[in-house]
Design a protein around this motif. Structure first.
Motif, mmCIF file in Angstrom:
data_model
loop_
_atom_site.group_PDB
_atom_site.id
_atom_site.type_symbol
_atom_site.label_atom_id
_atom_site.label_comp_id
_atom_site.label_asym_id
_atom_site.label_seq_id
_atom_site.Cartn_x
_atom_site.Cartn_y
_atom_site.Cartn_z
ATOM 1 N N UNK A 30 11.377 -7.899 103.388
ATOM 2 C CA UNK A 30 12.551 -7.224 103.962
ATOM 3 C C UNK A 30 13.756 -8.154 103.982
ATOM 4 N N UNK A 31 13.530 -9.434 104.245
ATOM 5 C CA UNK A 31 14.603 -10.421 104.195
ATOM 6 C C UNK A 31 15.219 -10.469 102.794
ATOM 7 N N UNK A 32 14.380 -10.438 101.768
ATOM 8 C CA UNK A 32 14.885 -10.471 100.392
ATOM 9 C C UNK A 32 15.704 -9.223 100.072
ATOM 10 N N UNK A 33 15.219 -8.065 100.491
ATOM 11 C CA UNK A 33 15.941 -6.811 100.219
ATOM 12 C C UNK A 33 17.275 -6.796 100.951
ATOM 13 N N UNK A 34 17.258 -7.119 102.241
ATOM 14 C CA UNK A 34 18.505 -7.118 103.016
ATOM 15 C C UNK A 34 19.501 -8.148 102.486
ATOM 16 N N UNK A 35 19.008 -9.308 102.087
ATOM 17 C CA UNK A 35 19.894 -10.337 101.545
ATOM 18 C C UNK A 35 20.499 -9.901 100.217
ATOM 19 N N UNK A 36 19.727 -9.225 99.399
ATOM 20 C CA UNK A 36 20.252 -8.731 98.121
ATOM 21 C C UNK A 36 21.316 -7.668 98.362
ATOM 22 N N UNK A 37 21.083 -6.798 99.338
ATOM 23 C CA UNK A 37 22.070 -5.750 99.629
ATOM 24 C C UNK A 37 23.354 -6.325 100.231
ATOM 25 N N UNK A 38 23.232 -7.415 100.963
ATOM 26 C CA UNK A 38 24.406 -8.026 101.592
ATOM 27 C C UNK A 38 25.074 -9.056 100.692
ATOM 28 N N UNK A 55 13.781 -16.698 98.590
ATOM 29 C CA UNK A 55 12.610 -15.824 98.715
ATOM 30 C C UNK A 55 11.918 -15.632 97.372
ATOM 31 N N UNK A 56 12.687 -15.620 96.295
ATOM 32 C CA UNK A 56 12.088 -15.513 94.961
ATOM 33 C C UNK A 56 11.282 -16.759 94.628
ATOM 34 N N UNK A 57 11.821 -17.923 94.955
ATOM 35 C CA UNK A 57 11.082 -19.173 94.723
ATOM 36 C C UNK A 57 9.831 -19.212 95.585
ATOM 37 N N UNK A 58 9.936 -18.741 96.828
ATOM 38 C CA UNK A 58 8.768 -18.680 97.705
ATOM 39 C C UNK A 58 7.688 -17.778 97.111
ATOM 40 N N UNK A 65 9.121 0.226 103.925
ATOM 41 C CA UNK A 65 8.688 1.569 104.325
ATOM 42 C C UNK A 65 8.345 1.615 105.816
ATOM 43 N N UNK A 66 7.621 0.603 106.298
ATOM 44 C CA UNK A 66 7.181 0.608 107.691
ATOM 45 C C UNK A 66 8.172 -0.053 108.646
ATOM 46 N N UNK A 67 9.266 -0.571 108.124
ATOM 47 C CA UNK A 67 10.288 -1.173 108.974
ATOM 48 C C UNK A 67 9.856 -2.465 109.632
ATOM 49 N N UNK A 68 9.034 -3.231 108.955
ATOM 50 C CA UNK A 68 8.552 -4.497 109.495
ATOM 51 C C UNK A 68 9.472 -5.635 109.045
ATOM 52 N N UNK A 69 9.571 -6.655 109.883
ATOM 53 C CA UNK A 69 10.331 -7.828 109.506
ATOM 54 C C UNK A 69 9.414 -8.789 108.762
ATOM 55 N N UNK A 70 9.878 -9.287 107.635
ATOM 56 C CA UNK A 70 9.097 -10.223 106.843
ATOM 57 C C UNK A 70 9.929 -10.748 105.697
ATOM 58 N N UNK A 71 9.285 -11.506 104.843
ATOM 59 C CA UNK A 71 9.988 -12.113 103.720
ATOM 60 C C UNK A 71 10.496 -11.047 102.754
#
Length: 139
Positions: A86-94, A103-106, A78-84
């Motif tokens: 957002x990394x998980x969401x972007x990786x799932x979309x790509x 990221x799930x294991x983390x 929502x806030x457009x911050x970089x973090x784990x």
């Protein structure tokens, strides 16, 4: 702002648990005994009541930390911050599934660690660990 968004939903829950724990502790027999011995109200509250009322708060805090970390995924998006999250969401979309699995294991490791800390911290504070150790040594 993002931390406020994550924490504001938990404030009411913590307030209810702290209030309930302190009221329960203040009605205990050892509090009445301390007051009868002439211990000041501040000492009764801080040394006796608050000390025993903190165990449920510690437990809730550890469990809610895991919930907040899960909520960070939504907050980062929502806030457009970089973090784990957002990394998980972007990786799932790509379609980058090794990163999604990482990221799930983390997240699972953080959740398990929070639960472990919640289980370990209250025992020494209440003296149960010392009593159990003493009970084993006595024949």
């Amino acid at each position: 702002m993002p931390w406020l968004t994550l924490a504001i939903a938990e404030i009411g829950l913590f307030q209810r648990v702290v209030r309930g724990s302190v009221l329960e502790a203040l009605s205990a027999d050892y509090i009445r005994t301390a007051r009868a011995k002439g211990v000041s109200e501040n000492a009764v509250f801080y040394r006796h009541a608050l000390k025993s009322a903190l165990n449920p708060v510690i437990t809730l805090g550890g469990l809610e930390l895991a919930v907040i970390i899960g909520g960070a995924i939504v907050t980062e998006t929502v806030f457009g911050l970089d973090g784990v999250g957002r990394l998980a969401i972007n990786s799932a979309l790509e379609g980058d599934f090794p990163v999604v699995i990482g990221t799930t294991i983390f997240a699972a490791a953080v959740f398990v660690l929070c639960n472990l800390v919640v289980d370990v911290i209250p025992a020494p504070r209440s003296g149960r660990a010392l009593r159990r150790r003493h009970d084993r040594d006595v024949p």
